[in-house]
Scaffold this motif. Structure first.
Motif, mmCIF file in Angstrom:
data_model
loop_
_atom_site.group_PDB
_atom_site.id
_atom_site.type_symbol
_atom_site.label_atom_id
_atom_site.label_comp_id
_atom_site.label_asym_id
_atom_site.label_seq_id
_atom_site.Cartn_x
_atom_site.Cartn_y
_atom_site.Cartn_z
ATOM 1 N N GLY A 50 -11.160 7.841 5.060
ATOM 2 C CA GLY A 50 -11.857 7.490 3.939
ATOM 3 C C GLY A 50 -10.965 6.619 2.970
ATOM 4 O O GLY A 50 -11.132 6.360 1.877
ATOM 5 N N VAL A 51 -9.807 5.721 3.554
ATOM 6 C CA VAL A 51 -9.142 4.877 3.040
ATOM 7 C C VAL A 51 -9.997 3.532 2.212
ATOM 8 O O VAL A 51 -10.901 3.137 2.752
ATOM 9 N N ASN A 52 -9.802 3.641 1.090
ATOM 10 C CA ASN A 52 -10.445 2.758 0.179
ATOM 11 C C ASN A 52 -9.264 1.598 -0.570
ATOM 12 O O ASN A 52 -9.714 0.961 -1.575
ATOM 13 N N LYS A 53 -8.212 1.988 -0.402
ATOM 14 C CA LYS A 53 -7.029 1.129 -0.995
ATOM 15 C C LYS A 53 -5.920 1.154 -0.146
ATOM 16 O O LYS A 53 -5.512 2.473 0.452
ATOM 17 N N ILE A 54 -5.155 0.142 0.096
ATOM 18 C CA ILE A 54 -3.625 0.084 1.025
ATOM 19 C C ILE A 54 -2.683 -0.167 0.104
ATOM 20 O O ILE A 54 -3.014 -0.984 -0.891
ATOM 21 N N LEU A 55 -1.770 0.444 -0.044
ATOM 22 C CA LEU A 55 -0.506 0.201 -0.781
ATOM 23 C C LEU A 55 0.886 -0.085 0.059
ATOM 24 O O LEU A 55 1.020 0.447 0.947
ATOM 25 N N THR A 56 1.434 -1.185 -0.468
ATOM 26 C CA THR A 56 2.647 -1.398 0.113
ATOM 27 C C THR A 56 3.795 -1.719 -0.708
ATOM 28 O O THR A 56 3.438 -1.754 -2.139
ATOM 29 N N ILE A 57 4.755 -2.231 -0.422
ATOM 30 C CA ILE A 57 5.703 -2.845 -1.288
ATOM 31 C C ILE A 57 6.370 -4.172 -0.937
ATOM 32 O O ILE A 57 6.409 -4.682 0.057
ATOM 33 N N GLU A 58 6.690 -5.033 -1.938
ATOM 34 C CA GLU A 58 6.979 -6.269 -1.597
ATOM 35 C C GLU A 58 8.430 -6.416 -1.313
ATOM 36 O O GLU A 58 9.271 -5.405 -1.256
ATOM 37 N N ALA A 59 8.730 -7.086 -0.022
ATOM 38 C CA ALA A 59 7.957 -8.346 0.211
ATOM 39 C C ALA A 59 7.289 -8.097 1.784
ATOM 40 O O ALA A 59 6.233 -8.537 1.791
ATOM 41 N N SER A 60 8.315 -7.546 2.609
ATOM 42 C CA SER A 60 7.693 -7.620 3.949
ATOM 43 C C SER A 60 6.580 -6.792 4.260
ATOM 44 O O SER A 60 5.875 -7.070 5.446
ATOM 45 N N GLY A 61 6.031 -5.794 3.434
ATOM 46 C CA GLY A 61 4.928 -5.314 3.947
ATOM 47 C C GLY A 61 3.660 -5.919 3.490
ATOM 48 O O GLY A 61 2.699 -5.570 4.039
ATOM 49 N N ILE A 62 3.863 -6.925 2.645
ATOM 50 C CA ILE A 62 2.491 -7.473 2.172
ATOM 51 C C ILE A 62 1.658 -8.110 3.249
ATOM 52 O O ILE A 62 0.370 -7.888 3.364
ATOM 53 N N GLY A 63 2.182 -9.064 4.134
ATOM 54 C CA GLY A 63 1.401 -9.745 5.273
ATOM 55 C C GLY A 63 0.706 -8.740 6.034
ATOM 56 O O GLY A 63 -0.647 -8.734 6.402
#
Length: 191
Positions: A50-63
């Protein structure tokens, strides 16, 4: 994920015994077709969450997170490593020590983008010592959101981060788990 492992073997470069450079396809120059396969694989693995949001950290994870979000049909929030004039209002904040950069960052997310109604999947390019992932988990906890788990592209399984986070009962799915690596021997994967 065999396609990813082949790319690491073909295009990755090992420096010393703990640095794996994958900048030609993952975290400097980005192979978007590969990212689409990665995103589809994360969606397959976490489809029941039921994922409704993805969280990452800048910068390499964004793409990676952005392309993966297309498979989940949800937005991406990225934790910023510095306060800026663009972020107004209240924020969740934590401290993260970067293995790659050898320094500590104050990491923030605006409270208006993460809250108790969210079911969050964390996505990042690497998992080594686990500091970035632990910081992102802390932000999810502060928001009162539910953590679906963490999707990691490459885990250095010979470093303690993955085992420590899994021991907390957190689901971690790594697409390529590196057992050992050296300049002479290249990369060996966990089966």
């Amino acid at each position: 994920m065999e396609l990813l492992k082949r790319r690491i073997q073909q295009d990755g470069t090992v420096k010393g015994n703990d640095v794996l450079k994958v900048d030609s396809f993952l975290n400097h120059q980005m192979d978007v077709a590969l990212f689409q396969e990665i995103g589809a694989e994360f969606q397959r693995r976490f489809s029941d969450c039921g994922v409704n949001k993805i969280l990452t950290i800048e910068a390499s994870g964004i793409g990676i997170a952005c392309v993966a979000a297309q498979s989940f049909h949800c937005p991406v929030v990225f934790a910023k490593k510095s306060q800026s004039k663009n972020i107004a209002g209240e924020v969740y904040a934590t401290r993260v020590e970067s293995f790659t950069h050898g320094r500590v960052y104050d990491v923030i997310v605006s409270k208006k983008f993460l809250g108790p109604e969210d079911r969050v999947l964390i996505i990042d390019d690497f998992l080594a010592n686990g500091a970035a992932l632990e910081g992102l988990i802390d932000l999810v906890d502060q928001a009162g959101a539910q953590l679906a788990g963490a999707g990691i592209v490459i885990e250095k399984a010979f470093q303690p981060g993955g085992d420590r986070i899994r021991a907390r009962g957190i689901r971690v799915e790594a697409l390529a788990r590196v057992k050992a690596m050296s300049e002479e021997g290249g990369v060996e994967f966990v089966d």
